[in-house]
Motif scaffolding. Structure first.
Motif, PDB file in Angstrom:
ATOM      1  N   GLU A  10      11.685   8.158  13.168  1.00 49.49           N
ATOM      2  CA  GLU A  10      10.588   8.036  14.128  1.00 49.49           C
ATOM      3  C   GLU A  10       9.304   8.601  13.528  1.00 49.49           C
ATOM      4  OE1 GLU A  10       8.856   6.940  17.797  1.00 49.49           O
ATOM      5  OE2 GLU A  10      10.734   6.394  16.845  1.00 49.49           O
ATOM      6  N   GLY A  11       9.418   9.687  12.775  1.00 43.45           N
ATOM      7  CA  GLY A  11       8.248  10.280  12.122  1.00 43.45           C
ATOM      8  C   GLY A  11       7.588   9.327  11.144  1.00 43.45           C
ATOM      9  N   ASP A  12       8.400   8.592  10.371  1.00 45.71           N
ATOM     10  CA  ASP A  12       7.841   7.605   9.438  1.00 45.71           C
ATOM     11  C   ASP A  12       7.125   6.497  10.192  1.00 45.71           C
ATOM     12  OD1 ASP A  12       8.844   9.075   7.338  1.00 45.71           O
ATOM     13  OD2 ASP A  12      10.251   7.538   6.656  1.00 45.71           O
ATOM     14  N   ARG A  13       7.730   6.027  11.270  1.00 48.65           N
ATOM     15  CA  ARG A  13       7.083   4.974  12.072  1.00 48.65           C
ATOM     16  C   ARG A  13       5.761   5.459  12.658  1.00 48.65           C
ATOM     17  NH1 ARG A  13      12.411   3.749  14.082  1.00 48.65           N
ATOM     18  NH2 ARG A  13      13.117   1.836  13.110  1.00 48.65           N
TER      19      ARG A  13
ATOM     20  N   VAL B 209       7.821   3.231   2.174  1.00 44.24           N
ATOM     21  CA  VAL B 209       6.699   2.549   2.824  1.00 44.24           C
ATOM     22  C   VAL B 209       7.152   1.179   3.337  1.00 44.24           C
ATOM     23  CG1 VAL B 209       4.412   1.548   2.471  1.00 44.24           C
ATOM     24  CG2 VAL B 209       4.975   3.742   1.425  1.00 44.24           C
ATOM     25  N   SER B 210       7.854   0.450   2.493  1.00 46.40           N
ATOM     26  CA  SER B 210       8.294  -0.888   2.903  1.00 46.40           C
ATOM     27  C   SER B 210       9.195  -0.821   4.123  1.00 46.40           C
ATOM     28  CB  SER B 210       8.982  -1.613   1.740  1.00 46.40           C
ATOM     29  OG  SER B 210      10.185  -0.973   1.365  1.00 46.40           O
ATOM     30  N   HIS B 211      10.081   0.163   4.189  1.00 42.79           N
ATOM     31  CA  HIS B 211      10.955   0.310   5.354  1.00 42.79           C
ATOM     32  C   HIS B 211      10.147   0.635   6.604  1.00 42.79           C
ATOM     33  CE1 HIS B 211      14.549   1.411   2.555  1.00 42.79           C
ATOM     34  NE2 HIS B 211      14.201   0.151   2.473  1.00 42.79           N
ATOM     35  N   ALA B 212       9.160   1.504   6.477  1.00 43.00           N
ATOM     36  CA  ALA B 212       8.346   1.888   7.637  1.00 43.00           C
ATOM     37  C   ALA B 212       7.567   0.695   8.195  1.00 43.00           C
ATOM     38  CB  ALA B 212       7.396   3.017   7.266  1.00 43.00           C
TER      39      ALA B 212
ATOM     40  N   TRP C 127     -14.359   4.620   1.046  1.00 44.83           N
ATOM     41  CA  TRP C 127     -13.769   4.365   2.361  1.00 44.83           C
ATOM     42  C   TRP C 127     -12.287   4.743   2.351  1.00 44.83           C
ATOM     43  CZ3 TRP C 127     -10.041   0.857   4.094  1.00 44.83           C
ATOM     44  CH2 TRP C 127     -10.045   0.560   5.457  1.00 44.83           C
ATOM     45  N   LEU C 128     -11.566   4.320   1.319  1.00 45.17           N
ATOM     46  CA  LEU C 128     -10.143   4.641   1.211  1.00 45.17           C
ATOM     47  C   LEU C 128      -9.926   6.143   1.068  1.00 45.17           C
ATOM     48  CD1 LEU C 128      -9.005   1.707  -1.085  1.00 45.17           C
ATOM     49  CD2 LEU C 128      -8.193   2.135   1.251  1.00 45.17           C
ATOM     50  N   ASP C 129     -10.768   6.805   0.273  1.00 47.94           N
ATOM     51  CA  ASP C 129     -10.658   8.264   0.124  1.00 47.94           C
ATOM     52  C   ASP C 129     -10.811   8.966   1.467  1.00 47.94           C
ATOM     53  OD1 ASP C 129     -10.184   8.253  -2.613  1.00 47.94           O
ATOM     54  OD2 ASP C 129     -12.288   8.647  -3.143  1.00 47.94           O
ATOM     55  N   ARG C 130     -11.776   8.514   2.265  1.00 48.67           N
ATOM     56  CA  ARG C 130     -12.013   9.134   3.571  1.00 48.67           C
ATOM     57  C   ARG C 130     -10.827   8.944   4.507  1.00 48.67           C
ATOM     58  NH1 ARG C 130     -18.305   7.428   4.670  1.00 48.67           N
ATOM     59  NH2 ARG C 130     -19.210   9.072   3.383  1.00 48.67           N
ATOM     60  N   LEU C 131     -10.299   7.729   4.571  1.00 48.01           N
ATOM     61  CA  LEU C 131      -9.154   7.478   5.448  1.00 48.01           C
ATOM     62  C   LEU C 131      -7.912   8.232   4.970  1.00 48.01           C
ATOM     63  CD1 LEU C 131      -9.460   3.712   6.420  1.00 48.01           C
ATOM     64  CD2 LEU C 131     -10.053   5.715   7.759  1.00 48.01           C
ATOM     65  N   GLU C 132      -7.730   8.301   3.670  1.00 45.57           N
ATOM     66  CA  GLU C 132      -6.597   9.049   3.115  1.00 45.57           C
ATOM     67  C   GLU C 132      -6.680  10.522   3.517  1.00 45.57           C
ATOM     68  OE1 GLU C 132      -4.962  10.451  -1.255  1.00 45.57           O
ATOM     69  OE2 GLU C 132      -6.336   8.747  -1.145  1.00 45.57           O
ATOM     70  N   THR C 133      -7.856  11.112   3.369  1.00 45.32           N
ATOM     71  CA  THR C 133      -8.055  12.516   3.740  1.00 45.32           C
ATOM     72  C   THR C 133      -7.803  12.716   5.230  1.00 45.32           C
ATOM     73  OG1 THR C 133      -9.630  12.859   1.951  1.00 45.32           O
ATOM     74  CG2 THR C 133      -9.739  14.394   3.797  1.00 45.32           C
ATOM     75  N   CYS C 134      -8.312  11.822   6.034  1.00 46.27           N
ATOM     76  CA  CYS C 134      -8.144  11.912   7.485  1.00 46.27           C
ATOM     77  C   CYS C 134      -6.662  11.850   7.862  1.00 46.27           C
ATOM     78  CB  CYS C 134      -8.925  10.789   8.162  1.00 46.27           C
ATOM     79  SG  CYS C 134      -8.902  10.861   9.950  1.00 46.27           S
ATOM     80  N   ALA C 135      -5.927  10.904   7.307  1.00 49.38           N
ATOM     81  CA  ALA C 135      -4.501  10.768   7.610  1.00 49.38           C
ATOM     82  C   ALA C 135      -3.738  12.026   7.210  1.00 49.38           C
ATOM     83  CB  ALA C 135      -3.919   9.546   6.902  1.00 49.38           C
ATOM     84  N   ARG C 136      -4.032  12.552   6.045  1.00 46.72           N
ATOM     85  CA  ARG C 136      -3.364  13.776   5.591  1.00 46.72           C
ATOM     86  C   ARG C 136      -3.663  14.948   6.513  1.00 46.72           C
ATOM     87  NH1 ARG C 136      -4.768  13.592  -0.542  1.00 46.72           N
ATOM     88  NH2 ARG C 136      -3.102  12.272  -1.293  1.00 46.72           N
ATOM     89  N   GLU C 137      -4.943  15.111   6.865  1.00 50.35           N
ATOM     90  CA  GLU C 137      -5.319  16.240   7.711  1.00 50.35           C
ATOM     91  C   GLU C 137      -4.648  16.169   9.081  1.00 50.35           C
ATOM     92  OE1 GLU C 137      -9.586  16.493   7.714  1.00 50.35           O
ATOM     93  OE2 GLU C 137      -9.625  17.307   5.677  1.00 50.35           O
ATOM     94  N   ILE C 138      -4.572  15.007   9.637  1.00 52.67           N
ATOM     95  CA  ILE C 138      -3.910  14.852  10.942  1.00 52.67           C
ATOM     96  C   ILE C 138      -2.421  15.196  10.834  1.00 52.67           C
ATOM     97  CG2 ILE C 138      -3.144  13.162  12.664  1.00 52.67           C
ATOM     98  CD1 ILE C 138      -5.875  11.742  12.187  1.00 52.67           C
ATOM     99  N   CYS C 139      -1.765  14.658   9.840  1.00 53.30           N
ATOM    100  CA  CYS C 139      -0.317  14.850   9.723  1.00 53.30           C
ATOM    101  C   CYS C 139       0.081  16.198   9.163  1.00 53.30           C
ATOM    102  CB  CYS C 139       0.287  13.710   8.906  1.00 53.30           C
ATOM    103  SG  CYS C 139       0.204  12.146   9.795  1.00 53.30           S
TER     104      CYS C 139
END
Length: 117
Positions: free
Chosen positions: A10-13, A66-69, A96-108
């Motif tokens: 569920e965490g991966d999803r 990643v493919s499974h998720a 743009w990708l760097d910003r989204l990557e940082t955001c996703a990491r910070e949230i998780c």
């Protein structure tokens, strides 16, 4: 008999869905269009490839995870990541990708929020 299905946590999803929603918000392509099985269209395909790539990079997951998720095979996830890697030559997209990557990491990576009833 249904096809072989790999169990996905569920965490991966949740993490894959988070990145998909972030890409949807940033591109204007809905998560529903990205996840459609048929008639997705080229913009939605590219947006989904961005989500696949960001999930791979932000969380350091191997392509198989990643493919499974995303409910894909590994070859499809690999092709998506190769396309995005090639596109990173564009400075605006790279930023743009760097910003989204940082955001996703910070949230998780943030401590979980304790909910009370």
């Amino acid at each position: 008999m249904d096809g072989y299905r790999v169990p996905v946590t569920e965490g991966d999803r949740i993490r894959a869905a988070l990145v998909t929603q972030m890409v949807a918000a940033a591109t204007g392509v809905s998560a529903e269009r990205m996840g459609a099985r048929h008639n997705r269209g080229s913009l939605a395909c590219r947006a989904r490839w961005l989500a696949i790539y960001l999930t791979h990079i932000a969380f350091g997951w191997p392509l198989e995870r990643v493919s499974h998720a995303f409910g894909l095979n590994r070859a499809t996830a690999s092709a998506a990541c190769r396309w995005v890697e090639d596109e990173r030559d564009r400075p605006a997209l790279d930023l743009w990708l760097d910003r989204l990557e940082t955001c996703a990491r910070e949230i998780c990576d943030a401590p979980p929020c304790e909910l009370t009833s």
